[in-house]
Every structure is written in structure tokens, then in C-alpha cells.
Design a protein around this motif. Structure first.
Motif, PDB file in Angstrom:
ATOM      1  N   PHE A 370      17.929   7.649 -18.927  1.00 16.42           N
ATOM      2  CA  PHE A 370      17.447   7.681 -17.539  1.00 16.42           C
ATOM      3  C   PHE A 370      16.309   8.682 -17.391  1.00 16.42           C
ATOM      4  CE2 PHE A 370      21.096  10.543 -17.855  1.00 16.42           C
ATOM      5  CZ  PHE A 370      20.619  11.726 -17.290  1.00 16.42           C
ATOM      6  N   LEU A 371      15.487   8.422 -16.377  1.00 12.87           N
ATOM      7  CA  LEU A 371      14.360   9.279 -16.045  1.00 12.87           C
ATOM      8  C   LEU A 371      14.688  10.014 -14.757  1.00 12.87           C
ATOM      9  CD1 LEU A 371      11.449  10.004 -16.952  1.00 12.87           C
ATOM     10  CD2 LEU A 371      10.642   8.215 -15.409  1.00 12.87           C
ATOM     11  N   PRO A 372      14.950  11.308 -14.819  1.00 10.41           N
ATOM     12  CA  PRO A 372      15.312  12.065 -13.611  1.00 10.41           C
ATOM     13  C   PRO A 372      14.193  12.041 -12.577  1.00 10.41           C
ATOM     14  CG  PRO A 372      15.817  13.327 -15.587  1.00 10.41           C
ATOM     15  CD  PRO A 372      15.001  12.151 -16.021  1.00 10.41           C
ATOM     16  N   ALA A 434      20.740   6.547  -7.301  1.00 13.05           N
ATOM     17  CA  ALA A 434      21.919   7.362  -7.610  1.00 13.05           C
ATOM     18  C   ALA A 434      22.619   6.727  -8.804  1.00 13.05           C
ATOM     19  CB  ALA A 434      22.855   7.417  -6.410  1.00 13.05           C
ATOM     20  N   LEU A 435      22.715   7.480  -9.898  1.00 12.08           N
ATOM     21  CA  LEU A 435      23.405   7.021 -11.105  1.00 12.08           C
ATOM     22  C   LEU A 435      24.760   7.719 -11.164  1.00 12.08           C
ATOM     23  CD1 LEU A 435      23.577   5.635 -13.894  1.00 12.08           C
ATOM     24  CD2 LEU A 435      22.319   7.599 -14.836  1.00 12.08           C
ATOM     25  N   ILE A 436      25.841   6.958 -11.099  1.00  4.69           N
ATOM     26  CA  ILE A 436      27.199   7.515 -11.084  1.00  4.69           C
ATOM     27  C   ILE A 436      27.941   7.018 -12.314  1.00  4.69           C
ATOM     28  CG2 ILE A 436      29.341   7.717  -9.770  1.00  4.69           C
ATOM     29  CD1 ILE A 436      27.739   7.028  -7.261  1.00  4.69           C
ATOM     30  N   THR A 471      14.896   7.658 -11.273  1.00  4.84           N
ATOM     31  CA  THR A 471      14.007   6.587 -10.831  1.00  4.84           C
ATOM     32  C   THR A 471      14.108   5.362 -11.735  1.00  4.84           C
ATOM     33  OG1 THR A 471      12.182   7.553 -12.090  1.00  4.84           O
ATOM     34  CG2 THR A 471      12.340   8.152  -9.762  1.00  4.84           C
ATOM     35  N   GLU A 472      14.568   5.560 -12.945  1.00  2.00           N
ATOM     36  CA  GLU A 472      14.770   4.453 -13.883  1.00  2.00           C
ATOM     37  C   GLU A 472      16.006   4.744 -14.721  1.00  2.00           C
ATOM     38  OE1 GLU A 472      11.370   2.766 -16.079  1.00  2.00           O
ATOM     39  OE2 GLU A 472      10.128   4.264 -15.051  1.00  2.00           O
ATOM     40  N   VAL A 473      16.667   3.680 -15.160  1.00  2.00           N
ATOM     41  CA  VAL A 473      17.832   3.845 -16.029  1.00  2.00           C
ATOM     42  C   VAL A 473      17.945   2.619 -16.929  1.00  2.00           C
ATOM     43  CG1 VAL A 473      19.382   2.873 -14.282  1.00  2.00           C
ATOM     44  CG2 VAL A 473      20.321   4.283 -16.113  1.00  2.00           C
ATOM     45  N   LYS A 474      18.324   2.876 -18.196  1.00  3.91           N
ATOM     46  CA  LYS A 474      18.570   1.800 -19.151  1.00  3.91           C
ATOM     47  C   LYS A 474      20.005   1.925 -19.638  1.00  3.91           C
ATOM     48  CE  LYS A 474      13.779   1.897 -20.814  1.00  3.91           C
ATOM     49  NZ  LYS A 474      12.898   2.138 -21.995  1.00  3.91           N
ATOM     50  N   ILE A 475      20.737   0.818 -19.603  1.00  3.46           N
ATOM     51  CA  ILE A 475      22.147   0.825 -20.002  1.00  3.46           C
ATOM     52  C   ILE A 475      22.308  -0.155 -21.161  1.00  3.46           C
ATOM     53  CG2 ILE A 475      24.511   0.365 -19.255  1.00  3.46           C
ATOM     54  CD1 ILE A 475      23.581   1.106 -16.399  1.00  3.46           C
ATOM     55  N   GLN A 476      22.725   0.388 -22.301  1.00  5.60           N
ATOM     56  CA  GLN A 476      22.858  -0.414 -23.515  1.00  5.60           C
ATOM     57  C   GLN A 476      24.309  -0.375 -24.004  1.00  5.60           C
ATOM     58  OE1 GLN A 476      20.596  -2.347 -25.812  1.00  5.60           O
ATOM     59  NE2 GLN A 476      22.736  -2.876 -26.161  1.00  5.60           N
ATOM     60  N   PRO A 477      25.077  -1.466 -23.841  1.00  6.01           N
ATOM     61  CA  PRO A 477      26.428  -1.513 -24.430  1.00  6.01           C
ATOM     62  C   PRO A 477      26.304  -1.519 -25.950  1.00  6.01           C
ATOM     63  CG  PRO A 477      26.144  -3.189 -22.719  1.00  6.01           C
ATOM     64  CD  PRO A 477      24.776  -2.655 -23.032  1.00  6.01           C
ATOM     65  N   VAL A 514      20.095  -3.478 -20.118  1.00  8.95           N
ATOM     66  CA  VAL A 514      19.531  -3.765 -18.803  1.00  8.95           C
ATOM     67  C   VAL A 514      18.730  -2.549 -18.345  1.00  8.95           C
ATOM     68  CG1 VAL A 514      20.045  -4.193 -16.370  1.00  8.95           C
ATOM     69  CG2 VAL A 514      21.333  -5.396 -18.147  1.00  8.95           C
ATOM     70  N   HIS A 515      17.490  -2.813 -17.935  1.00  9.17           N
ATOM     71  CA  HIS A 515      16.577  -1.766 -17.469  1.00  9.17           C
ATOM     72  C   HIS A 515      16.445  -1.906 -15.952  1.00  9.17           C
ATOM     73  CE1 HIS A 515      12.210   0.043 -17.568  1.00  9.17           C
ATOM     74  NE2 HIS A 515      13.074   0.795 -16.903  1.00  9.17           N
ATOM     75  N   ILE A 516      16.782  -0.831 -15.236  1.00  7.53           N
ATOM     76  CA  ILE A 516      16.747  -0.840 -13.769  1.00  7.53           C
ATOM     77  C   ILE A 516      15.723   0.189 -13.305  1.00  7.53           C
ATOM     78  CG2 ILE A 516      18.113  -0.601 -11.653  1.00  7.53           C
ATOM     79  CD1 ILE A 516      20.623  -1.003 -13.446  1.00  7.53           C
ATOM     80  N   LYS A 517      14.805  -0.246 -12.434  1.00  8.36           N
ATOM     81  CA  LYS A 517      13.765   0.651 -11.933  1.00  8.36           C
ATOM     82  C   LYS A 517      13.637   0.494 -10.426  1.00  8.36           C
ATOM     83  CE  LYS A 517       8.856   1.838 -12.563  1.00  8.36           C
ATOM     84  NZ  LYS A 517       7.608   1.520 -13.305  1.00  8.36           N
ATOM     85  N   VAL A 518      13.513   1.599  -9.724  1.00 10.63           N
ATOM     86  CA  VAL A 518      13.383   1.553  -8.271  1.00 10.63           C
ATOM     87  C   VAL A 518      11.914   1.450  -7.878  1.00 10.63           C
ATOM     88  CG1 VAL A 518      13.278   4.075  -7.938  1.00 10.63           C
ATOM     89  CG2 VAL A 518      14.140   2.604  -6.096  1.00 10.63           C
TER      90      VAL A 518
END
Length: 543
Positions: A370-372, A434-436, A471-477, A514-518
Motif C-alpha cells: 500500500f501507498l500511505p 481506509a485499509l483495515i 491512496t492505493e493498495v495491492k492485495i495478492q493471495p 487486485v489493485h485498488i486506487k482511489v
């Protein structure tokens, strides 16, 4: 004092008298306590002046370009009042309403039950939108009684002309109704509660009742949208998300952007209105501060706009969809179970899915990058486009977390619930996510964490819960072997190893990262600024 009587909207749309009055104490209309009328500003121009009966009193009424003011006409020889007589003070007080709170003007007639036109003119009825309590908006009426047709016609003409000058108010709307939302009440909700108000405000509508999943998306890709001032969705979170995705996708198509690879999306020119008719209505609750059909409708009629952040979801560089939030792990599996049992009643299906997922509770091994927010803001000051930094700019500033997680939530909006808040300290347009992260823990502790969402206690105050603002997060199982929980295997049509995601109440299945960006303020939703709404107080009581 000003007496504003609220009648049945369905009756008022055809006859401003609003039908019969209720008996007993309920027949007394509410008395609205408004602040003293402020002095006229230099920009306030007087348009008309006349005499009307208001609340049983003859009043000197003044219409300006921004307000309607009136003062009771004093008798020629009033009885000598006692010192400090409050009644005398009350009679001499000037009262007012701001015209920005008026959404419709109708001539008021007395007609027989079978009479459609004509009748005896009684005066003018003004329909107002005002805040009652807990962010709820209500429609009220103010009657200006005068039997002169010429007098009333002239006043009504001026008032209607002023209303047409509020350019932000919609005049034509495309309405999409999901008849399968929640208890299949969306169609009833629209025709019984929403349409009468829209007709009263003289807003033209083009209504489509969707027939299958993805119907709204297909329609928005092909529909001639230039004739509308906004799109209205009647349904739950999944329906609203589909329409928002369709609107944004259409905007990219119109801009000539390849929808397979959307890096910097353009904003949609049309605002979206959400009428809550689903099972949770989290998006509507976050937008309006309350789940209330009339409140949502009045925000649309009054043209209240709220810019809202939207996320893009992509995988292996390919764009997947737009959305406001995503849940992976427990939240995704629960939705997948529920979708497998759509034949069940909604509440029963939700409980069943929750129990089945808890029974097979299992963490997922993931790597999360993630990018803080702080890093993104610092980089943006150096150069960059309007949406912040690119991945290459912050290649050495991404942070990584890995381990076993029961649930991962990524939210761009507050997700207001009753009574709690899913994501505290998050706004509709903060430009951040918000990343929880909920790490692996025992089933009893995880259940205790889940129960906090239905209370005022802080559900994030657990040692196994971590929160970040990004502002961005990547989640890799990292265990790419699909999901199997006994008799049900979750998989998509293209791969046996797809992982279920809950995106705004919709099931999205993806096999890899999955790459999530606001993207800040990518869409406008009909709805008032919550901080401004909370500052607007209106007191109601009954005399």
C-alpha cells in the motif's frame, strides 16, 4: 408564528388542499419555530407586495428575489396592551422563508370529489423542503390565502420564475428501478413515495424497471443521456454501485478511453441519485446521514450535490470495475455463500451465509502492498497529475504487510450503519482509502469483533486489527488454490481458482492480485454536505 402544514403528497400533487384533516390532537399542524427575519440585504430586490391570509391572520406580504416576508396587519384601534405583553410582540414580528427552500408553487382550489379542473380559488400553496431531525428532510406547505385570481396568478408567475433560476435543480431524470432489491419493494417505494414528489416538483422522468443483473449497466452504455439532468437508482447498495459503475464507464467511452486499461479516469458529467430500497443501504446512509426515502428524494429535487471519491479495481494491469469499497476474506466468502442461495428470503439468506462462513472460518495468506496517504501527498507536491502519484513515482515508498488475515476491508466512504460506523474518520471526498486488516485470531475473538459493528463500541480496538490511511493498495493471495469450504467451491466461469470479493454488495471473482486506487471526487451524488446539514437546525412543536 409560521404554521407549515404537511399533507399527503399524493393528494397535494393533484389538489394543494391535501385532503381531509385528521381528528383530535393529530389534526393540529406542526408549528415551526424559525429565527427572526434578518434585515434585507443590499442585493435583495422587492418584486411584489400584497395582502394574504396566513395562518388565519391578514398579513402584509413582500416577495423579493430571495425571500418571502410577512407581518400581521395590526387592527386600527388595538386594545391597550399591558406592559411587556408577549402576544403584542408576537403579532408584530416579521416572519420569512427563503425561496431556496421552496420547490413547488401551486394554485390552491376547492373542488368536489369528481371535479378535475376549475372550482373555487382559495390562494397559493408553497411547498417547502426543511430539515426536521437527525438529518431527515420533510416537505411542508405554506398557504397564502386570497380569492383574487388575478392577484394569485401574478404572484404564482413570479414565484415560479424564481424557481426556474435555480439551475442546479434537475428538470429531467432517468430512473432505474431494481424490482428484486431486498423484499422486492423498490417498485412500490418509487411509485408510492418518490414519484408523487417528483411530479409535484414538475420533474420529467423516464422510468426503466430492470429485468436482469447487468441490465442497468447495458442500458447506460447505449442510452442517450444528454437529455437528462441526472440518473436515479431505486434499490440497494449493489444496484447503486452498478449504476455508478455504468455512468463512469460511459464517461470513459465518451472520452475515447480504452475501458480495458483505465489509468486516469475522467469524471462523469451526470449526478447520481440513490433512493434506498435495499437490505442495508450503506451507501445511501453514508450519503444522507439517514436511510429515509423522502430525504433522498428531496435532496434530488433541491439539486443538492456532493462530490464523492471512487475507486478503480484492476488485476494484472487490466481494469475490472469502479466501486466505493471492497471486502476480501470473510466478507467476500459470506457474500459468495449468500449468492449461492438466492432462493432464500433475504434475512434468512444472510444469516445462513454468516453461519456457514463462521463454521469454516479460515485465514488467507496474503501479501499486501500500500501507498500511505502522507507519501502520496508529498509526491504530488513535487509534480504529478490531478489524481496524485503514479506507481513508478513511489516505487521505493510502497509499504508491505504479509501474513494470515481473516478479513481485509478497503473503504473510500464512511459506511455509516445504524448505530455504528464501519470506517470511522473517513469522508465521502477525503481523497484517501481506509485499509483495515483483521489478522488471524480465535473464532470467539473474531465474533466479538463482528458484534461491535452493531453497537457504539469501537470495533477496531482489538490487537489483531490494524488500520492504515492509503491512496492505493495491492492485495495478492499467496495460496492460489481457490476456495473450498466443504460442499461449495467458489469459482468463476474463466478459472477454478477465483477468489470472491465483496465490492459494494456485488460479488466479484478474481484469480490473482487486485489493485485498488482511489480517484478524488470522480462522481457527484445527489445529497447534502453532512457538516452543513448538521449546522441547519429546525425546531418543531405542536400548539
Amino acid at each position: 408564528m409560521l404554521r407549515l402544514a404537511r399533507g399527503r403528497v399524493s393528494a397535494l400533487a393533484g389538489d394543494p388542499e391535501g385532503g381531509k384533516q385528521r381528528k383530535g390532537a393529530e389534526a393540529q399542524p406542526p408549528r415551526v419555530l424559525l429565527p427572526s427575519a434578518p434585515p434585507r440585504s443590499a442585493s435583495e430586490r422587492i418584486l411584489q407586495r400584497g395582502i394574504f391570509e396566513i395562518d388565519g391572520r391578514s398579513c402584509d406580504v413582500v416577495l423579493s428575489n430571495s425571500a418571502l416576508r410577512w407581518r400581521p396587519i395590526q387592527p386600527e384601534r388595538p386594545a391597550a396592551p399591558a406592559a411587556g405583553n408577549s402576544k403584542c410582540d408576537f403579532l408584530s414580528k416579521e416572519e420569512f422563508i427563503e425561496l431556496k427552500d421552496v420547490f413547488s408553487v401551486k394554485l390552491k382550489w376547492r373542488r368536489s370529489a369528481k371535479q378535475q379542473k376549475g372550482g373555487t380559488l382559495l390562494g397559493i400553496t408553497l411547498f417547502l423542503c426543511m430539515k426536521k431531525e437527525q438529518n431527515k428532510l420533510k416537505d411542508y406547505t405554506l398557504n397564502l390565502n386570497n380569492i383574487s385570481e388575478d392577484h394569485c396568478a401574478s404572484w404564482a408567475k413570479h414565484l415560479k420564475k424564481i424557481l426556474t433560476e435555480f439551475s442546479n435543480r434537475p428538470k429531467s431524470l432517468k430512473v432505474l428501478i431494481n424490482p428484486r432489491s431486498h423484499k422486492k419493494e423498490a417498485t412500490h417505494v418509487y411509485y408510492e413515495h418518490v414519484e408523487p414528489l417528483l411530479k409535484l416538483a414538475e420533474i420529467k422522468t423516464d422510468v426503466t424497471i430492470t429485468e436482469y443483473e447487468g441490465h442497468a449497466l447495458s442500458l447506460l452504455k447505449e442510452c442517450e443521456l444528454q437529455e437528462f439532468d441526472g440518473i436515479i437508482c431505486v434499490g440497494g447498495d449493489g444496484s447503486a454501485s452498478e449504476v455508478a459503475h455504468g455512468l463512469l464507464l460511459r464517461a470513459q467511452m465518451d472520452a475515447g478511453i480504452d475501458t480495458n486499461y483505465i489509468l486516469t479516469p475522467v469524471r462523469t458529467p451526470l449526478p447520481l441519485g440513490i433512493i434506498p430500497a435495499g437490505s442495508t443501504n450503506v451507501l445511501a446512509h453514508s450519503l444522507y446521514g439517514v436511510t429515509h426515502i423522502v430525504t433522498a428524494t428531496l435532496h434530488i429535487i433541491m439539486g443538492h450535490m456532493q462530490p464523492v471519491d471512487v475507486c478503480t479495481f484492476s488485476s494484472t494491469g487490466k481494469f475490472l470495475r469502479f466501486g466505493f469499497s471492497a471486502i476480501f476474506g470473510f466478507g467476500g466468502k459470506t457474500l459468495a455463500w449468500a449468492e449461492k442461495h438466492r432462493w432464500m428470503p433475504p434475512n434468512q439468506r444472510k444469516d445462513f451465509a454468516l453461519i456457514k462462513t463462521l463454521a469454516s472460518l479460515k485465514p488467507e495468506d496474503c501479501e499486501i502492498s500500500f501507498l500511505p496517504t502522507e507519501v502520496s501527498q508529498d509526491s504530488e507536491e513535487a509534480s504529478r497529475n490531478e489524481y496524485g502519484t503514479t506507481e513508478s513515482d513511489c516505487e521505493n515508498q510502497w509499504q508491505k504487510v504479509q501474513g494470515h488475515f481473516l478479513n481485509i476491508s478497503v473503504m473510500s466512504i464512511p459506511h455509516l450503519l445504524s448505530p455504528g460506523v464501519l470506517v470511522p474518520n473517513t469522508r465521502l471526498n477525503s481523497g484517501s482509502l481506509a485499509l483495515i486488516l483483521t489478522r488471524n485470531t480465535s473464532r470467539p475473538e473474531f465474533v466479538k469483533h463482528l458484534k461491535r459493528y452493531a453497537s457504539f463500541k469501537n470495533q477496531l480496538n482489538f490487537p489483531f486489527v490494524e488500520t492504515f490511511t492509503v491512496t492505493e493498495v495491492k492485495i495478492q493471495p499467496r495460496n492460489n488454490s481457490g476456495y473450498n469450504t466443504g460442499d461449495v467451491e467458489f469459482h468463476g466461469t474463466s478459472s477454478e481458482n477465483n477468489y470472491p470479493w465483496n465490492v459494494d454488495g456485488d460479488l466479484m471473482e478474481v484469480a490473482s492480485e487486485v489493485h485498488i486506487k482511489v480517484h478524488p471526487q470522480l462522481i457527484k451524488l445527489f445529497g447534502g454536505n453532512q457538516e452543513e446539514m448538521n449546522d441547519y437546525k429546525l425546531t418543531l412543536n405542536y400548539s
